[in-house]
Design a protein around this motif. Structure first.
Motif, PDB file in Angstrom:
ATOM      1  N   GLU A  98     -68.207 -18.097 -25.114  1.00  0.00           N
ATOM      2  CA  GLU A  98     -67.652 -19.440 -25.331  1.00  0.00           C
ATOM      3  C   GLU A  98     -68.079 -20.393 -24.221  1.00  0.00           C
ATOM      4  OE1 GLU A  98     -63.537 -18.468 -25.738  1.00  0.00           O
ATOM      5  OE2 GLU A  98     -63.744 -17.912 -27.863  1.00  0.00           O
ATOM      6  N   ASN A 101     -71.347 -21.700 -24.902  1.00  0.00           N
ATOM      7  CA  ASN A 101     -71.397 -22.453 -26.166  1.00  0.00           C
ATOM      8  C   ASN A 101     -72.023 -21.656 -27.306  1.00  0.00           C
ATOM      9  OD1 ASN A 101     -70.119 -24.855 -25.202  1.00  0.00           O
ATOM     10  ND2 ASN A 101     -72.041 -25.383 -24.165  1.00  0.00           N
ATOM     11  N   LYS A 103     -71.336 -19.461 -30.615  1.00  0.00           N
ATOM     12  CA  LYS A 103     -70.274 -19.312 -31.609  1.00  0.00           C
ATOM     13  C   LYS A 103     -69.801 -17.863 -31.648  1.00  0.00           C
ATOM     14  CE  LYS A 103     -69.280 -19.699 -36.539  1.00  0.00           C
ATOM     15  NZ  LYS A 103     -69.863 -19.843 -37.886  1.00  0.00           N
ATOM     16  N   ASP A 105     -67.564 -15.191 -33.792  1.00  0.00           N
ATOM     17  CA  ASP A 105     -66.997 -14.952 -35.116  1.00  0.00           C
ATOM     18  C   ASP A 105     -66.272 -13.610 -35.099  1.00  0.00           C
ATOM     19  OD1 ASP A 105     -66.358 -14.875 -37.781  1.00  0.00           O
ATOM     20  OD2 ASP A 105     -68.410 -14.551 -38.492  1.00  0.00           O
ATOM     21  N   SER A 114     -73.323 -15.789 -32.212  1.00  0.00           N
ATOM     22  CA  SER A 114     -74.548 -16.485 -32.635  1.00  0.00           C
ATOM     23  C   SER A 114     -75.289 -16.938 -31.394  1.00  0.00           C
ATOM     24  CB  SER A 114     -74.193 -17.686 -33.510  1.00  0.00           C
ATOM     25  OG  SER A 114     -73.563 -17.268 -34.696  1.00  0.00           O
TER      26      SER A 114
END
Length: 201
Positions: A98, A101, A103, A105, A114
């Motif tokens: 995080e 930056n 993603k 899931d 990602s």
């Protein structure tokens, strides 16, 4: 621990045969048939369902601590690599992702990150996806279109992953995989991954 990679491929049956011929056992096959996902797991063989034109979502092959999955795609395409970790490690790694930056899931059985390198990273906390701690992946050479993957994995996991090496090219794929106790010196799977034998024979 790096334990896994996944490809989409039009060569589903050929890919299964390649890994089975080199000492992997097929654990599951899930495919779409007549509009519904169904299991075609062993002891079923391809002769039992080949004529049904099943659209396979996932076929899973295992050897020791190596878990390889593949499903049907129009062309061979590398999708993700996977790390087997503890739940505590997963929490820290997701926080790092995080901050970068990336993603995150969260799934019921696994978490996907990602990356900006056109493939994903799976975080897996369930040890039932490997058969033993033997026959591990000793190295992966990942071709990417941009630099920085090894540094980003260091920032993500908090330590360098000596098994991952990168080369810069025009595609995103796994070029080489070094596997402990692979039964031949080298072989190329139907999706272009060259597999080299490492470790004790």
């Amino acid at each position: 621990m790096l334990f896994h990679y996944h490809f989409w491929t039009p060569n589903v049956e050929e890919t299964e045969k390649f890994y089975e011929d080199h000492g992997f056992r097929i654990v599951q096959r899930i495919g779409k048939y007549q509009g519904e996902f169904q299991n075609f797991n062993p002891p079923l063989k391809w002769e039992d369902f080949r004529e049904k034109k099943v659209m396979f979502r996932i076929i899973e092959a295992r050897k020791g601590s190596i878990n390889i999955t593949f499903g049907y795609g129009k062309k061979p395409m590398f999708d993700h690599i996977g790390f087997l970790i503890s739940e505590k490690e997963q929490e820290a790694i997701c926080k790092n992702a995080e901050k970068m930056n990336w993603k995150v899931d969260h799934g019921e059985r696994r978490t996907f990150l990602s990356t900006p390198y056109e493939f994903r990273i799976e975080l897996q906390t369930h040890n039932d996806l490997i058969d033993s701690m033997e026959d591990r992946i000793e190295g992966l050479t990942v071709e990417t279109k941009k630099e920085g993957l090894e540094d980003d994995i260091l920032n993500l996991l908090g330590n360098p992953v000596k098994e991952i090496h990168t080369i810069i090219g025009n595609t995103v794929t796994i070029r080489d995989a070094v596997m402990e106790n692979f039964p031949v010196k080298q072989a190329v799977d139907p999706n272009g991954v060259r597999i080299l034998s490492g470790g004790a024979q």
